[in-house]
Scaffold this motif. Structure first.
Motif, PDB file in Angstrom:
ATOM      1  N   GLY A 114      -5.159 -37.859  64.043  1.00  0.00           N
ATOM      2  CA  GLY A 114      -4.793 -39.272  63.955  1.00  0.00           C
ATOM      3  C   GLY A 114      -5.953 -40.225  64.137  1.00  0.00           C
ATOM      4  O   GLY A 114      -5.840 -41.410  63.826  1.00  0.00           O
ATOM      5  N   ILE A 138       1.554 -37.631  58.379  1.00  0.00           N
ATOM      6  CA  ILE A 138       2.863 -38.269  58.542  1.00  0.00           C
ATOM      7  C   ILE A 138       3.986 -37.247  58.459  1.00  0.00           C
ATOM      8  O   ILE A 138       4.930 -37.279  59.250  1.00  0.00           O
ATOM      9  CB  ILE A 138       3.054 -39.379  57.485  1.00  0.00           C
ATOM     10  CG1 ILE A 138       2.062 -40.520  57.722  1.00  0.00           C
ATOM     11  CG2 ILE A 138       4.484 -39.921  57.532  1.00  0.00           C
ATOM     12  CD1 ILE A 138       2.099 -41.598  56.644  1.00  0.00           C
ATOM     13  N   LEU A 188       4.253 -35.250  61.773  1.00  0.00           N
ATOM     14  CA  LEU A 188       4.891 -36.046  62.830  1.00  0.00           C
ATOM     15  C   LEU A 188       6.384 -36.216  62.563  1.00  0.00           C
ATOM     16  O   LEU A 188       7.212 -36.076  63.462  1.00  0.00           O
ATOM     17  CB  LEU A 188       4.225 -37.422  62.914  1.00  0.00           C
ATOM     18  CG  LEU A 188       2.829 -37.492  63.518  1.00  0.00           C
ATOM     19  CD1 LEU A 188       2.260 -38.889  63.332  1.00  0.00           C
ATOM     20  CD2 LEU A 188       2.855 -37.137  64.994  1.00  0.00           C
ATOM     21  N   TYR A 189       6.720 -36.522  61.323  1.00  0.00           N
ATOM     22  CA  TYR A 189       8.107 -36.808  60.970  1.00  0.00           C
ATOM     23  C   TYR A 189       8.992 -35.569  61.127  1.00  0.00           C
ATOM     24  O   TYR A 189      10.088 -35.647  61.693  1.00  0.00           O
ATOM     25  CB  TYR A 189       8.170 -37.332  59.537  1.00  0.00           C
ATOM     26  CG  TYR A 189       9.529 -37.822  59.116  1.00  0.00           C
ATOM     27  CD1 TYR A 189      10.012 -39.052  59.568  1.00  0.00           C
ATOM     28  CD2 TYR A 189      10.340 -37.071  58.271  1.00  0.00           C
ATOM     29  CE1 TYR A 189      11.257 -39.508  59.179  1.00  0.00           C
ATOM     30  CE2 TYR A 189      11.586 -37.524  57.891  1.00  0.00           C
ATOM     31  CZ  TYR A 189      12.042 -38.744  58.335  1.00  0.00           C
ATOM     32  OH  TYR A 189      13.278 -39.191  57.956  1.00  0.00           O
ATOM     33  N   PHE A 200       1.011 -49.290  59.067  1.00  0.00           N
ATOM     34  CA  PHE A 200       0.789 -48.699  60.388  1.00  0.00           C
ATOM     35  C   PHE A 200      -0.587 -49.157  60.855  1.00  0.00           C
ATOM     36  O   PHE A 200      -1.602 -48.817  60.245  1.00  0.00           O
ATOM     37  CB  PHE A 200       0.801 -47.169  60.329  1.00  0.00           C
ATOM     38  CG  PHE A 200       2.110 -46.557  59.955  1.00  0.00           C
ATOM     39  CD1 PHE A 200       3.272 -47.311  59.878  1.00  0.00           C
ATOM     40  CD2 PHE A 200       2.198 -45.202  59.663  1.00  0.00           C
ATOM     41  CE1 PHE A 200       4.492 -46.734  59.540  1.00  0.00           C
ATOM     42  CE2 PHE A 200       3.403 -44.612  59.319  1.00  0.00           C
ATOM     43  CZ  PHE A 200       4.549 -45.381  59.255  1.00  0.00           C
ATOM     44  N   THR A 255      -3.435 -48.464  62.924  1.00  0.00           N
ATOM     45  CA  THR A 255      -3.886 -47.251  63.614  1.00  0.00           C
ATOM     46  C   THR A 255      -5.006 -47.522  64.626  1.00  0.00           C
ATOM     47  O   THR A 255      -5.786 -46.631  64.956  1.00  0.00           O
ATOM     48  CB  THR A 255      -4.355 -46.186  62.597  1.00  0.00           C
ATOM     49  OG1 THR A 255      -5.439 -46.730  61.814  1.00  0.00           O
ATOM     50  CG2 THR A 255      -3.213 -45.793  61.673  1.00  0.00           C
ATOM     51  N   CYS A 275       0.845 -43.890  66.099  1.00  0.00           N
ATOM     52  CA  CYS A 275       1.460 -42.654  65.627  1.00  0.00           C
ATOM     53  C   CYS A 275       1.418 -41.534  66.657  1.00  0.00           C
ATOM     54  O   CYS A 275       2.225 -40.596  66.583  1.00  0.00           O
ATOM     55  CB  CYS A 275       0.758 -42.166  64.358  1.00  0.00           C
ATOM     56  SG  CYS A 275       0.830 -43.294  62.955  1.00  0.00           S
ATOM     57  N   THR A 276       0.497 -41.603  67.599  1.00  0.00           N
ATOM     58  CA  THR A 276       0.300 -40.480  68.516  1.00  0.00           C
ATOM     59  C   THR A 276       0.594 -40.780  69.984  1.00  0.00           C
ATOM     60  O   THR A 276       0.707 -39.844  70.780  1.00  0.00           O
ATOM     61  CB  THR A 276      -1.146 -39.953  68.411  1.00  0.00           C
ATOM     62  OG1 THR A 276      -2.069 -41.029  68.677  1.00  0.00           O
ATOM     63  CG2 THR A 276      -1.418 -39.385  67.033  1.00  0.00           C
ATOM     64  N   SER A 332       5.360 -43.174  69.317  1.00  0.00           N
ATOM     65  CA  SER A 332       5.480 -42.222  68.212  1.00  0.00           C
ATOM     66  C   SER A 332       6.928 -41.908  67.838  1.00  0.00           C
ATOM     67  O   SER A 332       7.307 -41.946  66.666  1.00  0.00           O
ATOM     68  CB  SER A 332       4.747 -40.929  68.557  1.00  0.00           C
ATOM     69  OG  SER A 332       4.831 -40.010  67.497  1.00  0.00           O
ATOM     70  N   MET A 339       8.861 -42.884  64.232  1.00  0.00           N
ATOM     71  CA  MET A 339       9.446 -41.928  63.297  1.00  0.00           C
ATOM     72  C   MET A 339      10.933 -42.203  63.059  1.00  0.00           C
ATOM     73  O   MET A 339      11.437 -42.024  61.946  1.00  0.00           O
ATOM     74  CB  MET A 339       9.245 -40.500  63.813  1.00  0.00           C
ATOM     75  CG  MET A 339       7.787 -40.042  63.813  1.00  0.00           C
ATOM     76  SD  MET A 339       7.003 -40.087  62.167  1.00  0.00           S
ATOM     77  CE  MET A 339       5.885 -41.491  62.351  1.00  0.00           C
TER      78      MET A 339
END
Length: 314
Positions: A85, A100, A103-104, A269, A271, A281-282, A287, A291
């Motif tokens: 990430g 992505i 993660l999803y 997003f 980041t 995202c992390t 997170s 999602m």
């Protein structure tokens, strides 16, 4: 819901007991995250140190032994995702899609969804800087949000004259309320009203009212009120998810919430990394909500044949 502060930074995504922490998933995650992506991410942060003295020349022997033991330790799936990430906004569309999707899929597993039902993102769903773009221009765009917007936004004229209530043309998802305010200052040159969709100093009810009507104060001096709506919204995953779900209980699962993505064209997003290298995202606090926001808001639009929605990473 999380996402409005920077708590629990010492924990990796989803905590210690979820699927990302299990040994059985380490191999699958490692295969989904390309090794070259991790290498490029690491290089972007460390640079070239070939002209410096090696660690063996300057580190005492006791420290060398400790370092060797640390380097020999196996890398967990959680650590792989954290590394992947970092610098992801500057990576290729293919690398971003792998990131992505990983993660999803894990988020859906944690929710009890059947893996076979998991939506799969493709490079066509993402906007990335066109190939051949000068590296200096690319770096400038990824440091200045107002300049970056001109890429994924197809018409700046429509952005300035947006007419759809509850569905901003651009939604920017950030790590925290503090970061949201910082990005809004970076968009000041556009001279556009921006919907503040984060928890700090704003209640859900106030934001529902904000999304449901035209821009306030746009028709002063007794003039007719403007019909222009908020074209840009900046918020944290937890509050965006809350607004997306607000009012759906009365209408059923297919009902529309206070925030809608049926006319939204770009979801960005942000980041930006915090002091410990986590991004939206992390970080554990954001997170999972991100999602689920994707599942309930973004994915249904991407599944539509005539959808114009694009995901982008800044």
């Amino acid at each position: 819901m999380g996402g409005d502060d920077l708590a629990s930074e010492d924990e990796y995504i989803y905590g210690s007991g979820g699927p990302l922490g299990s040994d059985s998933d380490n191999d699958s995650v490692s295969s989904e995250i390309d090794g070259n992506q991790l290498k490029s991410s690491s290089n972007k942060r460390k640079g070239n140190n070939t002209d410096k003295l090696t660690s063996d020349e300057i580190v005492p022997s006791s420290k060398k032994r400790r370092k060797k033991k640390k380097d020999d330790a196996p890398v967990s799936s959680k650590s792989l995702l954290i590394l992947a990430g970092r610098g992801i906004a500057l990576d290729s569309a293919e690398s971003q899609v792998k990131f992505i999707n990983t993660l999803y899929s894990h988020s859906m597993k944690m929710s009890g969804n059947n893996e076979a039902d998991t939506f799969s993102f493709t490079p066509e769903h993402l906007y990335t800087t066109p190939p051949g773009t000068d590296e200096k221009v690319k770096q400038f765009q990824h440091k200045n949000l107002d300049a970056f917007l001109k890429g994924p936004v197809t018409s700046m004229k429509r952005l300035k004259n947006w007419k759809h209530e509850c569905s901003p043309m651009v939604i920017i998802v950030t790590l925290s309320a503090r970061r949201s305010v910082e990005l809004m200052k970076g968009l000041a040159s556009l001279k556009l009203p921006i919907a503040k969709l984060f928890a700090k100093h704003f209640s859900v009810e106030e934001q529902v009212e904000l999304l449901n009507g035209p821009v306030k104060g746009s028709g002063g001096g007794g003039k007719k009120r403007s019909e222009r709506c908020y074209s840009i919204a900046v918020g944290t995953p937890g509050r965006l998810l809350t607004l997306l779900q607000h009012g759906r209980n009365e209408q059923g699962s297919d009902g529309l919430g206070a925030l809608r993505l049926n006319h939204t064209e770009v979801v960005i997003f942000d980041t930006h990394e915090d002091s410990k290298g986590f991004n939206v995202c992390t970080l554990k606090d954001t997170s999972s909500d991100l999602m689920h926001f994707m599942k309930e808001g973004v994915v249904p639009q991407l599944e539509r044949k005539k959808s114009n929605l694009t995901i982008s990473m800044f």
